[in-house]
Design a protein around this motif. Structure first.
Motif, PDB file in Angstrom:
ATOM      1  N   PHE A  63       0.615  -1.370  -0.258  1.00 14.67           N
ATOM      2  CA  PHE A  63      -0.193   0.336  -0.126  1.00 14.67           C
ATOM      3  C   PHE A  63       0.689   1.401  -0.080  1.00 14.67           C
ATOM      4  N   ASN A  64       0.883   1.975  -1.127  1.00 17.73           N
ATOM      5  CA  ASN A  64       1.869   3.348  -0.962  1.00 17.73           C
ATOM      6  C   ASN A  64       1.463   4.560  -0.270  1.00 17.73           C
ATOM      7  N   LYS A  65      -0.041   4.569   0.265  1.00 22.61           N
ATOM      8  CA  LYS A  65      -0.562   5.713   0.409  1.00 22.61           C
ATOM      9  C   LYS A  65      -1.058   5.474   2.224  1.00 22.61           C
ATOM     10  N   PRO A  66      -0.697   6.455   3.311  1.00 19.21           N
ATOM     11  CA  PRO A  66      -1.938   5.646   4.046  1.00 19.21           C
ATOM     12  C   PRO A  66      -3.374   6.121   4.151  1.00 19.21           C
ATOM     13  N   GLU A  67      -3.883   5.268   4.219  1.00 18.10           N
ATOM     14  CA  GLU A  67      -5.602   5.495   3.457  1.00 18.10           C
ATOM     15  C   GLU A  67      -6.288   3.843   4.292  1.00 18.10           C
ATOM     16  N   GLU A  68      -7.547   4.090   4.100  1.00 23.54           N
ATOM     17  CA  GLU A  68      -8.549   3.054   4.559  1.00 23.54           C
ATOM     18  C   GLU A  68      -9.363   2.456   3.439  1.00 23.54           C
ATOM     19  N   TYR A  69      -8.393   0.985   3.219  1.00 18.81           N
ATOM     20  CA  TYR A  69      -9.467   0.631   2.492  1.00 18.81           C
ATOM     21  C   TYR A  69      -9.792  -0.068   2.799  1.00 18.81           C
ATOM     22  N   LEU A  70     -11.364  -0.279   1.101  1.00 22.16           N
ATOM     23  CA  LEU A  70     -12.079  -1.263   1.377  1.00 22.16           C
ATOM     24  C   LEU A  70     -12.027  -1.848   0.366  1.00 22.16           C
ATOM     25  N   PHE A  71     -12.606  -3.451   0.674  1.00 22.91           N
ATOM     26  CA  PHE A  71     -12.433  -4.699  -0.373  1.00 22.91           C
ATOM     27  C   PHE A  71     -13.121  -5.267  -0.542  1.00 22.91           C
ATOM     28  N   ASN A  72     -14.247  -5.412  -1.578  1.00 29.10           N
ATOM     29  CA  ASN A  72     -15.373  -6.360  -1.915  1.00 29.10           C
ATOM     30  C   ASN A  72     -14.739  -7.652  -2.297  1.00 29.10           C
ATOM     31  N   VAL A  73     -15.423  -8.671  -2.314  1.00 31.20           N
ATOM     32  CA  VAL A  73     -14.340  -9.729  -2.200  1.00 31.20           C
ATOM     33  C   VAL A  73     -16.097 -10.242  -2.624  1.00 31.20           C
ATOM     34  N   ALA A  74     -16.264 -11.000  -3.708  1.00 29.28           N
ATOM     35  CA  ALA A  74     -17.191 -12.320  -4.263  1.00 29.28           C
ATOM     36  C   ALA A  74     -16.759 -13.121  -5.111  1.00 29.28           C
ATOM     37  N   LEU A  75     -17.690 -14.476  -4.930  1.00 27.40           N
ATOM     38  CA  LEU A  75     -17.571 -15.962  -5.357  1.00 27.40           C
ATOM     39  C   LEU A  75     -18.710 -16.364  -6.150  1.00 27.40           C
ATOM     40  N   LEU A  76     -18.311 -16.110  -7.567  1.00 28.34           N
ATOM     41  CA  LEU A  76     -19.534 -16.380  -7.913  1.00 28.34           C
ATOM     42  C   LEU A  76     -18.938 -17.616  -8.560  1.00 28.34           C
ATOM     43  N   GLU A  77     -20.595 -18.133  -9.887  1.00 31.45           N
ATOM     44  CA  GLU A  77     -20.543 -19.141 -10.656  1.00 31.45           C
ATOM     45  C   GLU A  77     -19.691 -18.481 -11.605  1.00 31.45           C
ATOM     46  N   GLN A  78     -18.871 -19.403 -12.352  1.00 33.40           N
ATOM     47  CA  GLN A  78     -17.932 -19.769 -13.340  1.00 33.40           C
ATOM     48  C   GLN A  78     -18.969 -18.941 -15.162  1.00 33.40           C
ATOM     49  N   THR A  79     -19.216 -19.291 -14.878  1.00 36.31           N
ATOM     50  CA  THR A  79     -21.265 -18.843 -16.088  1.00 36.31           C
ATOM     51  C   THR A  79     -21.577 -18.379 -15.876  1.00 36.31           C
ATOM     52  N   THR A  80     -22.718 -18.038 -14.551  1.00 35.52           N
ATOM     53  CA  THR A  80     -23.855 -17.400 -14.097  1.00 35.52           C
ATOM     54  C   THR A  80     -23.558 -16.536 -13.783  1.00 35.52           C
ATOM     55  N   ASN A  81     -22.730 -16.300 -13.702  1.00 38.50           N
ATOM     56  CA  ASN A  81     -22.099 -15.149 -11.960  1.00 38.50           C
ATOM     57  C   ASN A  81     -22.956 -15.373 -11.330  1.00 38.50           C
ATOM     58  N   GLU A  82     -23.839 -16.330 -10.576  1.00 37.65           N
ATOM     59  CA  GLU A  82     -24.422 -16.550  -9.498  1.00 37.65           C
ATOM     60  C   GLU A  82     -23.899 -16.292  -8.001  1.00 37.65           C
ATOM     61  N   LEU A  83     -24.036 -15.331  -6.972  1.00 38.68           N
ATOM     62  CA  LEU A  83     -23.139 -15.178  -6.198  1.00 38.68           C
ATOM     63  C   LEU A  83     -23.410 -16.379  -5.009  1.00 38.68           C
ATOM     64  N   LEU A  84     -22.301 -16.851  -5.367  1.00 39.56           N
ATOM     65  CA  LEU A  84     -21.791 -18.030  -3.907  1.00 39.56           C
ATOM     66  C   LEU A  84     -21.133 -17.669  -2.457  1.00 39.56           C
ATOM     67  N   ASP A  85     -20.642 -16.598  -3.008  1.00 41.70           N
ATOM     68  CA  ASP A  85     -20.359 -15.711  -1.020  1.00 41.70           C
ATOM     69  C   ASP A  85     -20.032 -14.463  -1.177  1.00 41.70           C
ATOM     70  N   PHE A  86     -19.599 -13.845  -0.251  1.00 37.10           N
ATOM     71  CA  PHE A  86     -19.752 -12.877  -0.368  1.00 37.10           C
ATOM     72  C   PHE A  86     -18.575 -12.519   0.572  1.00 37.10           C
TER      73      PHE A  86
END
Length: 95
Positions: A63-86
């Motif tokens: 991290f090159n700068k002091p800040e607050e960083y938010l990451f949204n991580v989604a596990l998706l089914e590969q072809t339908t993009n169905e949300l499996l986890d977040f």
């Protein structure tokens, strides 16, 4: 980063990581431990495709700068993009 299944799953998946603030993409450097860079696009998104369930990858972050960083991580089914986890994670970087 690891992707684990709590059930016996045989499905093709991908992981989408979105920055809470896409302008922070230039302030972050991520690489796999073998040196392959991970880059975010102009809207602050990176997609790991495909992802094999029940595996891990070692990622080194700078991290090159002091800040607050938010990451949204989604596990998706590969072809339908169905949300499996977040998961949403916040990293606070101080001087």
């Amino acid at each position: 980063m690891c992707t684990f299944s709590t059930t016996d799953a045989d499905i093709d998946t991908k992981v989408l990581i979105a920055l809470g603030d896409h302008d922070q993409a230039n302030d972050i450097e991520f690489v796999f431990s073998v040196g392959t860079p991970i880059e975010f696009n102009e809207v602050g998104v990176h997609i790991f495709d495909p992802v094999i369930l029940n595996t891990c990858a070692n990622i080194i972050g700078t991290f090159n700068k002091p800040e607050e960083y938010l990451f949204n991580v989604a596990l998706l089914e590969q072809t339908t993009n169905e949300l499996l986890d977040f998961e949403a994670s916040t990293v606070k970087v101080f001087d």
